[in-house]
Design a protein around this motif. Structure first.
Motif, short mmCIF file in Angstrom:
data_model
loop_
_atom_site.label_atom_id
_atom_site.label_comp_id
_atom_site.label_asym_id
_atom_site.label_seq_id
_atom_site.Cartn_x
_atom_site.Cartn_y
_atom_site.Cartn_z
N THR A 162 0.82 -1.21 0.00
CA THR A 162 0.00 0.00 0.00
C THR A 162 0.85 1.26 0.00
N SER A 166 1.37 3.94 -3.08
CA SER A 166 1.02 5.32 -2.78
C SER A 166 2.15 6.28 -3.16
N VAL A 324 -5.26 2.41 -2.72
CA VAL A 324 -4.89 3.70 -2.14
C VAL A 324 -4.92 4.80 -3.18
N GLN A 328 -6.40 8.71 -2.92
CA GLN A 328 -5.57 9.88 -3.22
C GLN A 328 -6.16 10.71 -4.36
N SER A 344 -0.47 10.45 1.10
CA SER A 344 0.74 9.60 1.04
C SER A 344 1.53 9.68 2.33
#
Length: 477
Positions: A162, A166, A324, A328, A344
């Protein structure tokens, strides 16, 4: 093979066990997670007090929140919405609400059956209440192995994947580079011990959680008029009333339960390992405090992520985006590109504490059946390798691996909790009777539980039971 196992575990067994047992625990305990919700915060104040050399109840709570708050809150919610539609969020809420009762009982039992270590600290968890509560050491060893594999390997791979994906999306950092940096940092940190980890967690966790909530409030505030419609969409999708969203009710339930358990870990057997380490007057007090961490994790933080994604309008049914990255992209579409950077960095902090927490759980599980130095060193090397492996894998592989190990662990722990439920109820009634009598801070009297295999060095007045297993080894040393 992973897909077949996941289908068997999650479609046939765990949905019934998690929600069914959670409802039974809730109803028979007279909704204990709600009865004591208001007093959680009073107990929370007492939890800040600690004895020299021991973890406070507050530190144990923050450490378990540190473990729960991570990829599950940011990437896990995204995956649940992508594969199960917005309705998966409602089933995450259901798992959390009934899971608060499950977490209450497993953490209270962990406190009850904990053992004192030669250095004066405590050790406990599912393996200990299985051995000393059920007398089944073999099952305790099995649960320890599953816990070690799930957290030390499976969940750490997910966390690593993850954060690597990210950083790649936000800064263009190659996933292998992120993986190498993570493995180097974790390799240094894991030699620090539980007390050092806790000292970081009780400062870092509240800061990063409030910062992320603040971002969610900003996004919600900028789309306030859309909130009622979004909540209605979640409810309708949960019951298959929005056919435009993936999979209908079946997919929503399965993904909500999967990602809900991955996020809040209620019934999984992880939080009891940390809950047992705290110094408290009564085991139930720690159970009450720990059930609050489930509420914080899912009802607050996961809901924040879900609203961010759905209010931003970037989600489309059937889209194929790494978990993720969807979160974002949603934040960036509302507040600008700085939001992508913020998520992040927040995720980096979340994952950092969670990786350490996961490592601790694995080492604690290993210590149940082996006190030798060699296996610990091998375990540490494997943890580091799995962190590196996870950073360069794809979304489906890391989540499928984690889901299988998590499902097997949950089944074993839930069976043990069901068998020990009567003991948990006795413990709860002892606490309830003292509260009813006007005692503000109930104290556990082990003489009322003389039929149980408790540690007299932990709970004075406990019946002196012959030491067994690692207890005997510790006395010999």
């Amino acid at each position: 093979m992973l897909d077949l196992l996941n289908d068997l575990i999650w479609s046939k067994l765990l949905i019934v066990m998690l929600i069914g047992l959670g409802l039974i625990f809730t109803v028979v305990s007279r909704f204990v997670q709600f009865r004591y919700f208001a007093s959680m915060f009073r107990i929370f104040g007492e939890a800040l007090q600690r004895q020299p050399g021991q973890l406070s109840s507050f530190q144990a709570l923050m450490l378990s929140v540190a473990g729960r708050v991570g990829a599950g809150n940011i990437a896990g919610v995204s995956v649940a919405i992508m594969l199960g539609g917005p309705g998966a969020v409602l089933w995450m809420w259901v798992v959390a609400l009934v899971g608060m009762a499950t977490s209450y009982f497993e953490c209270a039992l962990a406190q009850l059956y904990k053992r004192r270590e030669p250095d004066g600290g405590y050790r406990g968890g599912p393996a200990f209440y299985i051995q000393h509560g059920l007398g089944q050491r073999w099952l305790g060893i099995l649960v320890s192995i599953l816990l070690l594999v799930t957290f030390g390997f499976g969940f750490n791979a997910v966390q690593s994947y993850t954060v690597a994906s990210s950083l790649h999306d936000t800064f263009g950092v190659p996933t292998l580079v992120s993986g190498l940096i993570l493995t180097a940092v974790i390799g240094v940190i894991i030699f620090g011990g539980i007390k050092r980890i806790a000292s970081f967690a009780d400062v870092l966790v509240p800061l990063m959680a409030f910062a992320y909530i603040g971002l969610a409030v900003l996004v919600i505030g900028m789309n306030l008029t859309e909130v009622p419609a979004t909540l209605a969409l979640i409810v309708k999708s949960a019951f298959g009333l929005e056919p435009a969203f993936a999979g209908g009710i079946g997919a929503a339930i399965i993904m909500g339960v999967k990602r809900g358990l991955f996020s809040n870990e209620a019934g999984l057997g992880s939080a009891p390992n940390v809950a047992a380490v705290a110094e408290v007057k009564h085991p139930v007090a720690q159970g009450i405090v720990q059930s609050l961490s489930v509420f914080i994790d899912t009802l607050i933080l996961c809901t924040c992520t879900a609203l961010i994604i759905l209010l931003a309008g970037v989600y489309q049914p059937g889209m194929d985006v790494a978990g993720v990255v969807l979160t974002q992209t949603a934040v960036a579409s509302v507040v600008g590109e700085w939001g992508r950077v913020f998520v992040s960095l927040a995720l980096l902090l979340f994952v950092f504490t969670t990786l350490i927490y996961n490592y601790y759980l694995g080492e604690n599980a290993l210590g149940f059946f082996s006190q030798k130095r060699g296996p610990v060193v091998v375990y540490r090397v494997l943890v580091i390798l799995l962190v590196l492996w996870g950073s360069v894998q794809d979304l489906g592989t890391v989540f499928a691996f984690a889901d299988v190990t998590m499902g097997l662990l949950a089944i074993a722990n839930l069976v043990a909790l069901a068998l020990l439920f009567k003991v948990g109820l006795r413990l709860m009634r002892d606490y309830d009777s003292q509260v009813k009598a006007g005692v503000k801070s109930p104290v556990f009297d082990a003489s009322n539980f003389s039929d149980l295999d408790l540690d007299a060095s932990v709970w004075p007045n406990a019946k002196a039971n012959p030491p067994s297993g690692l207890d005997a080894q510790a006395q010999q040393r």
